[in-house]
Design a protein around this motif. Structure first.
Motif, PDB file in Angstrom:
ATOM      1  N   THR A 266      83.989  28.283  53.448  1.00  0.00           N
ATOM      2  CA  THR A 266      82.944  27.214  53.289  1.00  0.00           C
ATOM      3  C   THR A 266      81.531  27.737  53.037  1.00  0.00           C
ATOM      4  OG1 THR A 266      84.516  25.988  54.567  1.00  0.00           O
ATOM      5  CG2 THR A 266      82.283  24.813  54.306  1.00  0.00           C
ATOM      6  N   LEU A 267      81.299  28.621  54.047  1.00  0.00           N
ATOM      7  CA  LEU A 267      79.933  29.140  53.946  1.00  0.00           C
ATOM      8  C   LEU A 267      79.610  29.828  52.799  1.00  0.00           C
ATOM      9  CD1 LEU A 267      79.827  30.544  57.674  1.00  0.00           C
ATOM     10  CD2 LEU A 267      78.623  28.551  56.856  1.00  0.00           C
ATOM     11  N   LEU A 268      80.576  30.457  52.171  1.00  0.00           N
ATOM     12  CA  LEU A 268      80.560  31.206  50.686  1.00  0.00           C
ATOM     13  C   LEU A 268      80.255  30.089  49.834  1.00  0.00           C
ATOM     14  CD1 LEU A 268      80.652  33.612  48.852  1.00  0.00           C
ATOM     15  CD2 LEU A 268      83.136  33.175  48.604  1.00  0.00           C
ATOM     16  N   SER A 269      80.945  28.936  49.630  1.00  0.00           N
ATOM     17  CA  SER A 269      80.564  27.842  48.772  1.00  0.00           C
ATOM     18  C   SER A 269      79.376  27.314  49.099  1.00  0.00           C
ATOM     19  CB  SER A 269      81.800  26.874  48.839  1.00  0.00           C
ATOM     20  OG  SER A 269      81.728  26.126  50.216  1.00  0.00           O
ATOM     21  N   ALA A 270      78.823  27.185  50.133  1.00  0.00           N
ATOM     22  CA  ALA A 270      77.741  26.658  50.259  1.00  0.00           C
ATOM     23  C   ALA A 270      76.492  27.696  49.808  1.00  0.00           C
ATOM     24  CB  ALA A 270      77.423  26.519  51.859  1.00  0.00           C
ATOM     25  N   SER A 271      76.595  29.004  50.047  1.00  0.00           N
ATOM     26  CA  SER A 271      75.810  30.077  49.390  1.00  0.00           C
ATOM     27  C   SER A 271      75.703  29.871  47.973  1.00  0.00           C
ATOM     28  CB  SER A 271      76.173  31.521  49.773  1.00  0.00           C
ATOM     29  OG  SER A 271      75.408  32.478  49.532  1.00  0.00           O
ATOM     30  N   GLN A 272      76.979  29.683  47.366  1.00  0.00           N
ATOM     31  CA  GLN A 272      77.006  29.597  45.807  1.00  0.00           C
ATOM     32  C   GLN A 272      75.923  28.298  45.513  1.00  0.00           C
ATOM     33  OE1 GLN A 272      78.029  31.396  43.234  1.00  0.00           O
ATOM     34  NE2 GLN A 272      78.348  32.940  44.683  1.00  0.00           N
ATOM     35  N   LEU A 273      76.267  27.169  46.093  1.00  0.00           N
ATOM     36  CA  LEU A 273      75.472  25.964  45.800  1.00  0.00           C
ATOM     37  C   LEU A 273      73.961  26.068  45.959  1.00  0.00           C
ATOM     38  CD1 LEU A 273      75.743  22.980  45.324  1.00  0.00           C
ATOM     39  CD2 LEU A 273      75.872  22.534  47.814  1.00  0.00           C
ATOM     40  N   ALA A 274      73.558  27.059  46.969  1.00  0.00           N
ATOM     41  CA  ALA A 274      72.140  27.388  47.176  1.00  0.00           C
ATOM     42  C   ALA A 274      71.591  27.973  45.924  1.00  0.00           C
ATOM     43  CB  ALA A 274      71.946  28.024  48.501  1.00  0.00           C
ATOM     44  N   SER A 276      72.575  27.545  42.886  1.00  0.00           N
ATOM     45  CA  SER A 276      72.714  26.529  41.863  1.00  0.00           C
ATOM     46  C   SER A 276      71.397  25.604  42.154  1.00  0.00           C
ATOM     47  CB  SER A 276      73.707  25.889  41.712  1.00  0.00           C
ATOM     48  OG  SER A 276      75.023  26.752  41.175  1.00  0.00           O
ATOM     49  N   TYR A 277      71.076  25.360  43.308  1.00  0.00           N
ATOM     50  CA  TYR A 277      69.882  24.400  43.547  1.00  0.00           C
ATOM     51  C   TYR A 277      68.631  25.286  43.206  1.00  0.00           C
ATOM     52  CZ  TYR A 277      72.226  21.446  46.943  1.00  0.00           C
ATOM     53  OH  TYR A 277      72.965  20.191  47.318  1.00  0.00           O
ATOM     54  N   GLY A 278      68.731  26.734  43.517  1.00  0.00           N
ATOM     55  CA  GLY A 278      67.544  27.413  43.062  1.00  0.00           C
ATOM     56  C   GLY A 278      67.300  27.403  41.477  1.00  0.00           C
ATOM     57  N   ARG A 279      68.401  27.514  40.817  1.00  0.00           N
ATOM     58  CA  ARG A 279      68.345  27.243  39.166  1.00  0.00           C
ATOM     59  C   ARG A 279      68.048  26.058  38.765  1.00  0.00           C
ATOM     60  NH1 ARG A 279      71.288  31.441  36.591  1.00  0.00           N
ATOM     61  NH2 ARG A 279      70.645  33.654  37.831  1.00  0.00           N
ATOM     62  N   MET A 280      68.112  25.183  39.677  1.00  0.00           N
ATOM     63  CA  MET A 280      67.703  23.391  39.139  1.00  0.00           C
ATOM     64  C   MET A 280      66.298  23.557  39.640  1.00  0.00           C
ATOM     65  SD  MET A 280      69.975  21.775  37.645  1.00  0.00           S
ATOM     66  CE  MET A 280      69.701  20.087  38.192  1.00  0.00           C
ATOM     67  N   GLY A 281      65.513  24.632  40.238  1.00  0.00           N
ATOM     68  CA  GLY A 281      64.354  24.168  40.692  1.00  0.00           C
ATOM     69  C   GLY A 281      64.042  23.508  42.082  1.00  0.00           C
ATOM     70  N   ASN A 283      63.985  24.193  45.086  1.00  0.00           N
ATOM     71  CA  ASN A 283      63.691  25.394  45.625  1.00  0.00           C
ATOM     72  C   ASN A 283      63.761  25.393  47.168  1.00  0.00           C
ATOM     73  OD1 ASN A 283      62.956  27.251  43.397  1.00  0.00           O
ATOM     74  ND2 ASN A 283      61.583  25.696  43.135  1.00  0.00           N
ATOM     75  N   ALA A 284      63.168  24.203  47.937  1.00  0.00           N
ATOM     76  CA  ALA A 284      63.150  23.802  49.184  1.00  0.00           C
ATOM     77  C   ALA A 284      64.625  23.517  49.700  1.00  0.00           C
ATOM     78  CB  ALA A 284      62.312  22.568  49.647  1.00  0.00           C
ATOM     79  N   GLU A 285      65.278  22.955  48.976  1.00  0.00           N
ATOM     80  CA  GLU A 285      66.769  22.638  49.337  1.00  0.00           C
ATOM     81  C   GLU A 285      67.694  24.111  49.435  1.00  0.00           C
ATOM     82  OE1 GLU A 285      68.576  18.676  47.481  1.00  0.00           O
ATOM     83  OE2 GLU A 285      66.967  19.290  46.236  1.00  0.00           O
ATOM     84  N   ALA A 312      70.862  36.907  54.212  1.00  0.00           N
ATOM     85  CA  ALA A 312      69.092  37.069  54.673  1.00  0.00           C
ATOM     86  C   ALA A 312      68.510  37.680  53.370  1.00  0.00           C
ATOM     87  CB  ALA A 312      69.367  38.190  55.566  1.00  0.00           C
ATOM     88  N   GLY A 313      69.141  38.089  52.483  1.00  0.00           N
ATOM     89  CA  GLY A 313      68.605  38.819  51.440  1.00  0.00           C
ATOM     90  C   GLY A 313      68.299  37.408  50.377  1.00  0.00           C
ATOM     91  N   ASN A 314      69.116  36.689  50.341  1.00  0.00           N
ATOM     92  CA  ASN A 314      68.895  35.324  49.574  1.00  0.00           C
ATOM     93  C   ASN A 314      67.825  34.651  50.000  1.00  0.00           C
ATOM     94  OD1 ASN A 314      71.048  36.097  48.142  1.00  0.00           O
ATOM     95  ND2 ASN A 314      72.625  34.454  48.853  1.00  0.00           N
ATOM     96  N   ILE A 315      67.458  34.532  51.292  1.00  0.00           N
ATOM     97  CA  ILE A 315      66.446  33.648  52.011  1.00  0.00           C
ATOM     98  C   ILE A 315      64.884  34.500  51.630  1.00  0.00           C
ATOM     99  CG2 ILE A 315      65.152  33.219  54.113  1.00  0.00           C
ATOM    100  CD1 ILE A 315      68.054  32.837  55.312  1.00  0.00           C
TER     101      ILE A 315
END
Length: 582
Positions: A266-274, A276-281, A283-285, A312-315
């Motif tokens: 589940t945490l992996l899927s959340a990381s992938q979703l994050a 995609s959020y970044g690609r959508m602009g 950024n805060a989400e 941590a690197g993604n952050i």
């Protein structure tokens, strides 16, 4: 991650648990392999100048003659030293006596997979041995699939494609087009196509596998979700951000319901979703979601687990996008220290952290330190991953930026042109990394005073990012701001004002009024308004924009940062108080 998943679990190329075995003499075939098939950019293993060579006792043969290398696993000190030919002989004996294959890729002391050059040598040796077996023997195709994984991490996609095509053809002939093993081979080849920028082909193949898995296992089965995740990543990389985000959101919702919010999957899927959020602009989400993922992984896996360090690197990337450079620099130093401690300096994730830290140093104005750090990163990238790996290309792009900021414009152009040529050859002209490298080269050309050439490069980037990204994505804003700067340098002030106003509006609306990219746009826009109407209303607006941008840059970066100095120079051009040359 998707590639690794598809090559594990109940699958024809499954990696089994280790069994103990003895030694046998090194086969002539493997000795030839060691002599003739060194990784590109890597000095021969048995040569004194090899950076990874050690002068200590081999842990297998207990012989201290000659030179040994580090296995690249979690073993340290004397326990990490080995002759590559001893490892090959050890694995060959296990294969011949018990059909065991795990020793080709995993240390039987620390149970960690080999990395770096030893991983490549062992994968090639296994494949070379497998080619001596009868045609149709399953090990031939198992070894080819595993070598493909190893080469994929090094960006050697043409070789990967050839191996995976061979495996797929065998599976289709021997098992049929709908067999699960065939579908796994299709999914793996699709990931390679995606890595090459061949998104349409990758998407078509992933739809084929997804339909078959949905029919056989159901839409919420783990296998189906894995292929869905790979398809969502293809959507994201090809610019279909809404489709990618929706699919990643669905995967995350299903895994949350099935496994709970704290499960590693589940945490992996959340990381992938994050991502995609970044690609959508969004950024805060993306940042907030990654913070939640990190907290969950620290609780479930521990603070030093590689997956936790990945988050941590993604952050760090989120903070850089948000313009919070001081925080990003501090966190990147922590991530780098942890990855060296846990994974070692030569691990691919550590190399990524070194490059990202060098990039953060450059953004904060520590240009000479950034150049030194990134030269080291690129040297390690080329040695360990090879010159064609996307990590290597990205770190070379970072180096181009640092060289330009440090004033080494000629070297920056030479490195930038070579890097762009490699990126085009490896990834094709529709890959985001090609756009990023083109942008870096365009900025170098602007600093070199060749505004017309710079405009041509930057207009290409603006056009492609407009097609692939939302208008307020940080890549699009970078390219638009740079284009406005070029137009002002060419004396096309009215065009520059229009471009820069829109850039500043989008940056302020989506990233905040104090974002560093917005400060650059405000500074250049202010100067352009003063160029056009020095004594009028627009000139007064420009003076205020320029003064405010300079004051905030001074506070954020200090007086020696290039952006602060450029604003100061623009103020001096128009006789504003606080401006000075140089």
């Amino acid at each position: 991650r998707s590639l690794s998943r598809l090559c594990t679990s109940s699958h024809p190329f499954q990696r089994t648990d280790p069994l103990l075995g003895g030694r046998s003499p090194l086969p002539k075939l493997c000795r030839t392999l060691l002599d003739n098939n060194a990784e590109p950019g890597h000095t021969q293993v048995r040569t004194p100048s090899t950076p990874s060579c050690l002068t200590m006792q081999c842990t297998i043969c207990l012989d201290d003659s000659g030179e040994v290398v580090q296995k690249g696993c979690r073993c340290r000190g004397d326990g990490a030293a080995v002759h590559p030919e001893c490892l090959i002989a050890h694995a060959t004996h296990a294969s011949e006596t018990s059909d065991e294959v795990v020793r080709w890729f995993r240390c039987d002391v620390c149970k960690d997979d080999y990395t770096g050059h030893v991983e490549l040598v062992m994968s090639k040796a296994r494949h070379a041995r497998a080619l001596t077996l009868p045609a149709g023997h399953s090990e031939r195709h198992h070894a080819a699939a595993c070598l493909a994984i190893t080469l994929h991490t090094r960006g050697r996609y043409a070789e990967v494609e050839a191996l995976e095509t061979e495996v797929l053809e065998h599976c289709e002939t021997a098992l049929g087009p709908e067999d699960p093993q065939t579908l796994t081979a299709v999914a793996n080849l699709a990931i390679t196509y995606g890595s090459q920028g061949r998104y349409a082909e990758a998407e078509a193949m992933q739809h084929r596998v997804l339909e078959a898995y949905t029919s056989a296992y159901g839409k919420d089965d783990r296998k189906t979700l894995d292929v869905s995740n790979a398809l969502a990543s293809t959507y994201r990389n090809s610019g279909k951000f809404a489709e990618a985000t929706a699919l990643h959101q669905r995967i995350h919702d299903v895994r949350t319901a099935q496994l709970g919010p704290g499960h590693p999957e589940t945490l992996l899927s959340a990381s992938q979703l994050a991502i995609s959020y970044g690609r959508m602009g969004r950024n805060a989400e993306a940042y907030e979601l990654n913070l939640a993922v990190q907290a969950g992984r620290e609780r479930v896996l521990g603070a030093r687990h590689p997956s936790t360090l990945t988050t941590a690197g993604n952050i760090v990337s989120n903070l850089l996008t948000l313009g919070r450079y001081p925080e990003a620099l501090a966190r990147s130093a922590q991530v780098l220290e942890a990855r060296i401690e846990v994974l070692g300096e030569r691990h691919v994730s550590t190399l990524d952290a070194i490059g990202k830290h060098g990039h953060a140093l450059c953004l904060m104005g520590h240009y000479l330190e950034a150049v030194e750090q990134l030269r080291r990163t690129v040297r390690l990238d080329r040695e360990i991953l090879g010159p064609d790996n996307p990590y290597t290309i990205n770190d070379e792009r970072y180096l181009v930026n640092a060289l330009r900021e440090a004033g080494a414009v000629e070297e920056a152009e030479a490195v930038g042109r070579a890097t762009l040529a490699t990126a085009l050859r490896v990834l094709g002209d529709d890959h985001l990394l090609v756009d990023d490298t083109t942008f870096s080269l365009g900025c170098v050309l602007l600093d070199a005073g060749r505004a017309d050439e710079a405009e041509a490069e930057l207009r290409r980037v603006v056009a492609t990012t407009a097609r692939k990204l939302v208008p307020w994505h940080i890549r699009a804003l970078h390219a638009t701001c740079a284009l406005g700067t070029v137009l002002r340098a060419q004396g096309r002030v009215t065009e520059a004002i229009d471009v820069l106003r829109e850039c500043l509006r989008r940056t302020t609306e989506h990233l905040g009024a104090d974002h560093p990219r917005g400060l650059v746009a405000a500074s250049v826009l202010g100067a352009a308004l003063l160029d056009q109407d020095p004594e009028g209303v627009e000139g007064a607006e420009g003076a205020e924009l320029l003064r405010n941008a300079h004051a905030q840059q001074l506070h954020l970066f200090g007086p020696e940062h290039n952006e602060t100095a450029q604003s100061r120079k623009r103020m001096a051009e128009h006789g504003l108080a606080g401006g000075e040359e140089g």
